[in-house]
Design an enzyme around this catalytic site. Structure first.
Site, short mmCIF file in Angstrom:
data_model
loop_
_atom_site.label_atom_id
_atom_site.label_comp_id
_atom_site.label_asym_id
_atom_site.label_seq_id
_atom_site.Cartn_x
_atom_site.Cartn_y
_atom_site.Cartn_z
N TRP A 180 0.64 -1.08 0.32
CA TRP A 180 0.13 -0.20 -0.29
C TRP A 180 0.69 1.28 -0.28
O TRP A 180 1.37 1.29 0.55
CB TRP A 180 -0.70 0.02 1.05
CG TRP A 180 -1.88 0.86 1.25
CD1 TRP A 180 -2.79 1.31 0.31
CD2 TRP A 180 -1.97 1.78 2.84
NE1 TRP A 180 -3.36 2.86 0.89
CE2 TRP A 180 -3.16 2.72 2.17
CE3 TRP A 180 -1.05 1.96 4.34
CZ2 TRP A 180 -3.47 3.93 3.45
CZ3 TRP A 180 -1.79 3.20 4.83
CH2 TRP A 180 -3.48 3.25 4.82
N ASP A 206 -1.48 -5.70 8.64
CA ASP A 206 -2.30 -4.84 8.57
C ASP A 206 -3.94 -5.30 8.02
O ASP A 206 -3.25 -6.57 6.74
CB ASP A 206 -1.83 -4.69 7.23
CG ASP A 206 -2.67 -2.78 7.80
OD1 ASP A 206 -3.07 -2.36 7.74
OD2 ASP A 206 -2.42 -1.69 6.33
N LYS A 219 -14.17 -0.53 5.49
CA LYS A 219 -14.54 -0.94 4.40
C LYS A 219 -15.33 -2.12 4.54
O LYS A 219 -16.76 -2.44 3.73
CB LYS A 219 -13.51 -2.07 3.79
CG LYS A 219 -12.11 -1.49 3.45
CD LYS A 219 -11.71 -0.18 3.03
CE LYS A 219 -10.43 0.21 3.03
NZ LYS A 219 -9.26 1.26 2.15
C1 LMR Z 1 -6.69 2.41 -0.74
O1 LMR Z 1 -6.26 1.32 -0.45
O2 LMR Z 1 -7.14 3.22 -2.15
C2 LMR Z 1 -7.45 2.75 0.54
O3 LMR Z 1 -6.54 2.05 1.61
C3 LMR Z 1 -7.89 3.87 0.59
C4 LMR Z 1 -6.89 4.67 1.18
O4 LMR Z 1 -5.89 6.02 2.31
O5 LMR Z 1 -5.47 4.93 0.53
#
Ligand code: LMR
Length: 400
Positions: A130, A211, A246
Site C-alpha cells: 500500500w 495490517d 470497508k
Molecule cells: C486504498 O488503498 O485505496 C484505500 O486504503 C484508501 C487509502 O487510504 O489509500
C-alpha cells in the site's frame, strides 16, 4: 515566511480520487481508491449500520472525552472479531487493544511506539505494498526496506525469495504483512505458506506488523483472520492494525484499532499504558460515534448476523465481477492469461498495466486505475463491467 515550503506533489491514491471527482465526463468510472460501491455504483449504507444508528440515537446525549485508549465495548468487540471471544490470548488478557483513527491511525501509533521501544529496528514491507505504508513508517522515523513479494509475470507470489529474505533479516526487524486481501496485488499467502513463515519469524525473532483492512472480503470473516490467529497460537508477539472503513462502509468515521499481542497480561498492561501515552502525544483521545456504531453491531447477535450477511453479499458480488471481467477479457483477447483476475483476493487486482497504459485508460476511456496498475474491482458493477473490459482490452491490444 513560507517561501521554503515546497508544493505537495499529491498522494497516488487520494489525489487521484480528487481528480476523478473533478473530471466532468459523465461516463467516468472510478476503479482507483479502495472503496466498495454496490451494483448501482453507490456507496452503500449497510442495513446493520442503519439499525445500530437507530438503536443508539436515543442514548447518544452528552459527549464527554473517551479514554485515551478508546471505548471499552468497542475494544472488546475488536478482539472478539479478530481472534474470537473465547481465544486464549483474549481471555488471558495478553492483547493490548486501542481504538484508533482508522487503520492508518493504528499503523501510526504502532510505528511511534516501535520507534521508541525498538529504536534499532528497521522495517521491511512487501514489494509492492500500500502506497502509504512506507510514508507512515518513515514518518515515525523508521528506516524502510522491501522484501520480494509479487511476481509480475505469473501474477503470483515470490514466496521462496520472500522466505529467503526473511531468513537473512537482522533480529527484531519489523516485517509488515497483509493479513488478507493484499493491497495492491490481491495475492495472499496460503495457509501452508503462513505455516512455513512462522518458524523463520521465530528463529529470527522478527516483529510482525499485520495490517488487516479487508477482513471479510477475501474468503470470509473467520478465514481472513487465519494469519493473525496462527501467529498468536504459535506464541509470537506482534502488532495488528485493523480497519472497519470497508467492512462497515464507514470510511469517513475513521474507525480502526491497534492490537499488540504480548507474551502475558502483565506486559500487555504496560504496553497498553505506553500506547495510551503515544495517543495522548498525538491526538489525546479518539472520537465517539463510529466506535459506538461498530460496537453496537458487533455486540448485538441479531445485528452481527445481519452485518455478516451483508458483507458476504459484498464479497460474492466482487467475485462475480472478477469472473465477468476475466470472461470478457478472455473473449476479447484470445490467448491472454486472465486467470489472475479470478485468483486474486479482496478489493484489488494488479492488472500488469504500465503507467502509460493507465494514463491512456484515464484520458481516452475515462476509466481510473492507480498508476501502479492497481484496479479496485469493488468499483465494477453490472452497468460498467463491459465498458471497462472493452477499454482494458483496447489498451492491452494497442501495446502488443
Ligand atoms: C486504498 O488503498 O485505496 C484505500 O486504503 C484508501 C487509502 O487510504 O489509500
Amino acid at each position: 515566511m513560507f517561501e521554503h515550503v515546497e508544493a505537495y506533489p499529491g498522494d497516488p491514491i487520494l489525489t487521484l480520487n480528487e481528480a476523478f471527482g473533478q473530471d466532468p465526463r459523465p461516463e467516468k468510472i472510478n476503479l482507483s481508491i479502495g472503496i466498495y460501491f454496490d451494483d448501482a455504483g453507490q456507496l452503500p449504507v449497510m442495513r446493520a449500520v442503519r439499525e445500530a444508528e437507530a438503536q443508539i440515537a436515543p442514548t447518544l446525549g452528552a459527549r464527554p472525552y473517551l479514554p485515551m485508549e478508546g471505548l471499552a465495548p468497542y475494544r472488546q468487540a475488536v478482539q472478539a472479531l479478530l481472534w474470537g471471544a473465547g481465544h486464549e490470548a483474549v481471555t488471558s488478557g495478553r492483547i493490548a487493544t486501542i481504538q484508533t483513527i482508522g487503520g492508518s491511525g493504528g499503523l501510526k501509533v504502532g510505528s511511534d511506539f516501535l520507534k521508541r521501544y525498538f529504536p534499532q529496528s528497521e522495517v521491511w514491507v512487501s514489494d509492492p505494498t500500500w502506497d502509504n505504508h512506507r510514508a507512515m513508517f518513515e514518518g515515525a522515523g523508521l528506516k524502510v526496506h522491501t522484501y520480494p513479494y509479487y511476481d509480475p509475470l505469473a501474477g503470483g507470489l515470490r514466496f521462496e525469495e520472500m522466505l529467503a529474505t526473511f531468513k537473512g533479516l537482522p533480529e527484531r526487524s519489523i516485517v509488515l504483512l497483509h493479513a488478507c486481501c493484499h493491497n495492491p496485488t490481491g495475492v495472499d499467502l496460503s495457509a501452508a505458506q503462513w505455516n512455513a513463515l512462522i518458524p523463520v519469524i521465530q528463529s529470527r525473532r522478527l516483529i510482525p506488523y499485520l495490517d488487516i483492512a479487508y477482513q471479510g472480503f477475501g474468503d470470509g470473516l473467520e478465514q481472513d483472520a487465519h494469519a493473525l490467529r496462527t501467529l498468536t497460537d504459535a506464541g509470537i508477539s506482534f502488532f495488528c492494525a485493523n480497519s472497519f472503513s470497508k467492512s462497515f462502509s464507514l470510511y469517513g468515521e475513521r474507525v480502526g484499532g491497534l492490537s499488540v499481542v504480548c507474551p502475558d497480561a502483565a506486559q500487555a498492561a504496560r504496553v497498553l499504558g505506553q500506547l495510551k501515552a503515544t495517543i495522548r502525544k498525538n491526538y489525546s483521545s479518539p472520537p465517539t460515534y463510529g466506535a459506538r456504531v461498530v460496537a453496537q453491531v458487533l455486540q448485538s447477535p441479531e445485528l452481527r448476523v445481519l452485518w455478516a450477511g451483508e458483507l458476504d453479499t459484498m464479497r460474492q458480488r466482487i467475485r462475480l465481477m472478477r469472473q465477468r471481467l476475466a470472461d470478457g477479457l478472455g473473449q476479447a483477447l484470445p490467448g491472454h492469461d486472465v486467470s489472475r483476475f479470478v485468483n486474486q483476493r479482496g478489493m484489488f487486482s494488479y492488472t500488469g498495466l504500465s503507467e502509460s497504459q493507465v494514463d491512456t485508460l484515464r484520458h481516452s476511456h475515462a476509466v481510473y486505475l492507480v498508476r501502479s496498475g492497481r484496479m479496485c474491482v469493488a468499483g465494477l458493477n453490472a452497468g460498467n463491467v463491459d465498458k471497462v473490459t472493452q477499454s482494458l482490452a483496447a489498451v492491452i491490444r494497442d501495446a502488443t
